[in-house]
Design a protein around this motif. Sequence first.
Motif, PDB file in Angstrom:
ATOM      1  N   PHE A  14       0.815  -1.262   0.020  1.00 37.76           N
ATOM      2  CA  PHE A  14      -0.075   0.065   0.169  1.00 37.76           C
ATOM      3  C   PHE A  14       0.951   1.395  -0.021  1.00 37.76           C
ATOM      4  O   PHE A  14       2.075   1.203   0.848  1.00 37.76           O
ATOM      5  CB  PHE A  14      -0.866   0.189   1.284  1.00 37.76           C
ATOM      6  CG  PHE A  14      -1.840   1.108   1.093  1.00 37.76           C
ATOM      7  CD1 PHE A  14      -3.092   0.919   0.540  1.00 37.76           C
ATOM      8  CD2 PHE A  14      -1.646   2.300   1.787  1.00 37.76           C
ATOM      9  CE1 PHE A  14      -3.971   2.024   0.621  1.00 37.76           C
ATOM     10  CE2 PHE A  14      -2.628   3.389   1.794  1.00 37.76           C
ATOM     11  CZ  PHE A  14      -3.692   2.968   1.119  1.00 37.76           C
ATOM     12  N   PHE A  16       0.594   5.722  -0.683  1.00 36.24           N
ATOM     13  CA  PHE A  16      -0.176   6.896  -0.832  1.00 36.24           C
ATOM     14  C   PHE A  16       0.115   7.595  -2.097  1.00 36.24           C
ATOM     15  O   PHE A  16       0.762   8.632  -2.185  1.00 36.24           O
ATOM     16  CB  PHE A  16      -0.003   7.928   0.365  1.00 36.24           C
ATOM     17  CG  PHE A  16      -0.639   7.194   1.587  1.00 36.24           C
ATOM     18  CD1 PHE A  16      -2.061   7.399   1.852  1.00 36.24           C
ATOM     19  CD2 PHE A  16       0.279   6.594   2.434  1.00 36.24           C
ATOM     20  CE1 PHE A  16      -2.551   6.746   2.758  1.00 36.24           C
ATOM     21  CE2 PHE A  16      -0.144   6.266   3.459  1.00 36.24           C
ATOM     22  CZ  PHE A  16      -1.704   6.131   3.875  1.00 36.24           C
ATOM     23  N   PHE A  24      -9.191   9.238  -2.416  1.00 33.98           N
ATOM     24  CA  PHE A  24      -8.909   9.250  -1.136  1.00 33.98           C
ATOM     25  C   PHE A  24      -9.950   9.473  -0.249  1.00 33.98           C
ATOM     26  O   PHE A  24     -10.385   9.032   0.819  1.00 33.98           O
ATOM     27  CB  PHE A  24      -7.543   9.923  -0.775  1.00 33.98           C
ATOM     28  CG  PHE A  24      -6.960   9.382   0.438  1.00 33.98           C
ATOM     29  CD1 PHE A  24      -6.629   8.063   0.777  1.00 33.98           C
ATOM     30  CD2 PHE A  24      -6.804  10.240   1.599  1.00 33.98           C
ATOM     31  CE1 PHE A  24      -5.881   7.560   1.999  1.00 33.98           C
ATOM     32  CE2 PHE A  24      -6.358   9.866   3.118  1.00 33.98           C
ATOM     33  CZ  PHE A  24      -6.111   8.510   3.121  1.00 33.98           C
ATOM     34  N   LEU A  28     -11.489   6.986   2.542  1.00 29.98           N
ATOM     35  CA  LEU A  28     -11.461   7.104   3.976  1.00 29.98           C
ATOM     36  C   LEU A  28     -12.984   7.077   4.543  1.00 29.98           C
ATOM     37  O   LEU A  28     -13.204   6.438   5.468  1.00 29.98           O
ATOM     38  CB  LEU A  28     -11.117   8.530   4.076  1.00 29.98           C
ATOM     39  CG  LEU A  28      -9.471   8.595   4.440  1.00 29.98           C
ATOM     40  CD1 LEU A  28      -8.963  10.048   4.901  1.00 29.98           C
ATOM     41  CD2 LEU A  28      -8.610   7.502   5.164  1.00 29.98           C
ATOM     42  N   SER A  31     -13.948   3.581   4.555  1.00 27.04           N
ATOM     43  CA  SER A  31     -13.076   2.427   4.960  1.00 27.04           C
ATOM     44  C   SER A  31     -12.723   2.719   6.707  1.00 27.04           C
ATOM     45  O   SER A  31     -12.228   1.987   7.489  1.00 27.04           O
ATOM     46  CB  SER A  31     -11.634   2.667   4.621  1.00 27.04           C
ATOM     47  OG  SER A  31     -11.618   2.452   3.151  1.00 27.04           O
ATOM     48  N   GLN A 131       0.007   5.121  12.833  1.00 23.86           N
ATOM     49  CA  GLN A 131      -0.023   3.651  12.437  1.00 23.86           C
ATOM     50  C   GLN A 131       1.101   3.422  11.226  1.00 23.86           C
ATOM     51  O   GLN A 131       1.161   2.393  11.037  1.00 23.86           O
ATOM     52  CB  GLN A 131      -1.484   3.362  12.072  1.00 23.86           C
ATOM     53  CG  GLN A 131      -2.235   4.156  10.991  1.00 23.86           C
ATOM     54  CD  GLN A 131      -3.521   4.087  10.997  1.00 23.86           C
ATOM     55  OE1 GLN A 131      -4.294   3.490  12.029  1.00 23.86           O
ATOM     56  NE2 GLN A 131      -4.380   4.215   9.883  1.00 23.86           N
ATOM     57  N   LYS A 160      -6.132   3.048  14.231  1.00 26.07           N
ATOM     58  CA  LYS A 160      -6.680   1.863  14.155  1.00 26.07           C
ATOM     59  C   LYS A 160      -6.039   1.267  15.360  1.00 26.07           C
ATOM     60  O   LYS A 160      -4.869   1.312  15.542  1.00 26.07           O
ATOM     61  CB  LYS A 160      -6.368   1.357  12.769  1.00 26.07           C
ATOM     62  CG  LYS A 160      -6.908  -0.027  12.480  1.00 26.07           C
ATOM     63  CD  LYS A 160      -6.691  -0.688  11.281  1.00 26.07           C
ATOM     64  CE  LYS A 160      -7.268  -1.944  10.726  1.00 26.07           C
ATOM     65  NZ  LYS A 160      -6.780  -2.576   9.625  1.00 26.07           N
ATOM     66  N   TYR A 176     -15.200  -5.391  11.826  1.00 28.54           N
ATOM     67  CA  TYR A 176     -14.772  -4.155  10.640  1.00 28.54           C
ATOM     68  C   TYR A 176     -14.938  -4.853   9.405  1.00 28.54           C
ATOM     69  O   TYR A 176     -15.336  -3.920   8.528  1.00 28.54           O
ATOM     70  CB  TYR A 176     -13.134  -3.975  10.987  1.00 28.54           C
ATOM     71  CG  TYR A 176     -12.579  -2.978  10.194  1.00 28.54           C
ATOM     72  CD1 TYR A 176     -13.271  -1.742   9.893  1.00 28.54           C
ATOM     73  CD2 TYR A 176     -11.343  -3.229   9.491  1.00 28.54           C
ATOM     74  CE1 TYR A 176     -12.631  -0.853   9.026  1.00 28.54           C
ATOM     75  CE2 TYR A 176     -10.925  -2.259   8.628  1.00 28.54           C
ATOM     76  CZ  TYR A 176     -11.444  -1.056   8.408  1.00 28.54           C
ATOM     77  OH  TYR A 176     -11.036  -0.057   7.313  1.00 28.54           O
ATOM     78  N   LYS A 180     -17.029  -2.924   6.002  1.00 25.01           N
ATOM     79  CA  LYS A 180     -16.340  -2.585   4.816  1.00 25.01           C
ATOM     80  C   LYS A 180     -17.372  -3.255   3.626  1.00 25.01           C
ATOM     81  O   LYS A 180     -17.680  -2.525   2.741  1.00 25.01           O
ATOM     82  CB  LYS A 180     -15.266  -3.369   4.560  1.00 25.01           C
ATOM     83  CG  LYS A 180     -13.919  -2.344   5.328  1.00 25.01           C
ATOM     84  CD  LYS A 180     -12.608  -2.850   4.732  1.00 25.01           C
ATOM     85  CE  LYS A 180     -11.705  -1.329   4.774  1.00 25.01           C
ATOM     86  NZ  LYS A 180     -10.423  -2.075   4.253  1.00 25.01           N
ATOM     87  N   LYS A 193      -6.476  -5.560  -0.028  1.00 21.11           N
ATOM     88  CA  LYS A 193      -6.159  -4.149   0.670  1.00 21.11           C
ATOM     89  C   LYS A 193      -5.319  -4.813   1.946  1.00 21.11           C
ATOM     90  O   LYS A 193      -4.425  -4.226   2.308  1.00 21.11           O
ATOM     91  CB  LYS A 193      -7.133  -3.458   1.138  1.00 21.11           C
ATOM     92  CG  LYS A 193      -6.692  -2.068   1.520  1.00 21.11           C
ATOM     93  CD  LYS A 193      -7.597  -0.867   1.869  1.00 21.11           C
ATOM     94  CE  LYS A 193      -7.217   0.377   2.116  1.00 21.11           C
ATOM     95  NZ  LYS A 193      -8.002   1.348   2.647  1.00 21.11           N
ATOM     96  N   LEU A 197      -1.662  -3.794   2.842  1.00 18.10           N
ATOM     97  CA  LEU A 197      -1.183  -3.002   4.251  1.00 18.10           C
ATOM     98  C   LEU A 197      -0.535  -3.689   5.145  1.00 18.10           C
ATOM     99  O   LEU A 197      -0.167  -3.384   6.165  1.00 18.10           O
ATOM    100  CB  LEU A 197      -2.602  -2.577   4.948  1.00 18.10           C
ATOM    101  CG  LEU A 197      -3.287  -1.557   4.331  1.00 18.10           C
ATOM    102  CD1 LEU A 197      -4.795  -1.519   5.050  1.00 18.10           C
ATOM    103  CD2 LEU A 197      -2.634  -0.264   4.497  1.00 18.10           C
ATOM    104  N   LEU A 201       0.498  -0.742   7.599  1.00 15.94           N
ATOM    105  CA  LEU A 201      -0.050  -0.277   8.756  1.00 15.94           C
ATOM    106  C   LEU A 201       0.324  -1.149  10.131  1.00 15.94           C
ATOM    107  O   LEU A 201      -0.301  -2.070   9.964  1.00 15.94           O
ATOM    108  CB  LEU A 201      -1.610  -0.269   8.374  1.00 15.94           C
ATOM    109  CG  LEU A 201      -2.634   0.809   9.176  1.00 15.94           C
ATOM    110  CD1 LEU A 201      -3.966   0.952   8.592  1.00 15.94           C
ATOM    111  CD2 LEU A 201      -2.724   0.276  10.485  1.00 15.94           C
ATOM    112  N   PHE A 230     -11.224   1.538  15.841  1.00 14.19           N
ATOM    113  CA  PHE A 230     -10.655   2.972  15.454  1.00 14.19           C
ATOM    114  C   PHE A 230     -10.927   3.567  16.750  1.00 14.19           C
ATOM    115  O   PHE A 230     -12.173   3.674  17.446  1.00 14.19           O
ATOM    116  CB  PHE A 230     -11.500   3.525  14.396  1.00 14.19           C
ATOM    117  CG  PHE A 230     -10.992   2.668  13.070  1.00 14.19           C
ATOM    118  CD1 PHE A 230      -9.699   3.288  12.401  1.00 14.19           C
ATOM    119  CD2 PHE A 230     -11.417   1.591  12.421  1.00 14.19           C
ATOM    120  CE1 PHE A 230      -9.489   2.776  11.312  1.00 14.19           C
ATOM    121  CE2 PHE A 230     -11.228   0.927  11.444  1.00 14.19           C
ATOM    122  CZ  PHE A 230     -10.052   1.630  10.811  1.00 14.19           C
TER     123      PHE A 230
END
Length: 237
Positions: A14, A16, A24, A28, A31, A131, A160, A176, A180, A193, A197, A201, A230
């Motif tokens: 992952f 950015f 994005f 967000l 997610s 994170q 998270k 969670y 999603k 994903k 991650l 993360l 979260f």
Amino acid sequence: MTDKVFNKKIKKQFEFDEEVASVFDDMLERSIPYYKEMQRLSIALANNFLKDDAKVVDLGCSTASTLIELAKSSKELKNLNLFGVDSSEAMLDFASKKANAYGVDINFICDDIFNVDFSNSNVIFANYTLQFIRPLLREKLISRIFDSLEEGGIFIFCEKILAESNLLNKQLIDEYYNYKKNQGYSEFEISQKREALENVLIPYTQKENEKMIKEAGFSHCEMVFKWVNFALFIAIK
Ligand SMILES: C[S@@+](CC[C@H](N)C(=O)[O-])C[C@H]1O[C@@H](n2cnc3c(N)ncnc32)[C@H](O)[C@@H]1O
Ligand SMILES: O=C(O)C(=O)C[C@]1(C(=O)O)C=C[C@@H](O)C=C1
């Protein structure tokens, strides 16, 4: 634009990058459960501590949603100095276009957080950013945040988080992923994903976050919102 980044087989971890930045805001909101509410609370809490000429820094500001909403909500304050730090050029391209469109003046700094001097701040935000900082460096960053705040300044962060019990942790993660799915992500997108991650993360438990904050010297740390995995914290210097 709708987030379809993980609708195809992943080729890398992952990042950015341009593709993620372009969707994005949708990513967000779909997610992170209660993303908007945690942002509203972050801003309301920050506003209690802001005076004219205050310096506000958002570490990992992405598309600058928090700073733009803060500026819109603090119109009676004069001359807030807003700084958005992010190492992703693609994110800051979107951020500066959005800030211009809303007529909000933000100083954007495209660099690694560790290269940026954000001393004499009154409020520092880092929502869902810690994170992504390697655990070995995370404590160092929290110490720098503490040192960079004025006396009585505050640090607001969302993360998270992991549960203490492995059994509960698995159940919370399932919950969670159900969230999603209800947001329209397929099982394939969710698993792609999750893989991307992995080791990128790295969440801490609530206790680990609070310990790190206390050890840096903050006098108080309060978790003010939590949904399953979260949470939103506020720390006072
Ligand atoms: C999940 S996003 C933050 C979301 C944003 N704070 C919000 O609430 O809308 C994390 C951001 O941190 C940035 N980031 C991660 N590590 C960084 C670092 N070492 N230096 C600067 N930015 C970093 C990423 O580029 C990304 O835009
Ligand atoms: O953990 C996940 O699966 C997520 O999608 C969460 C999360 C985050 O917490 O930042 C991860 C990456 C994206 O920035 C958006 C959301």
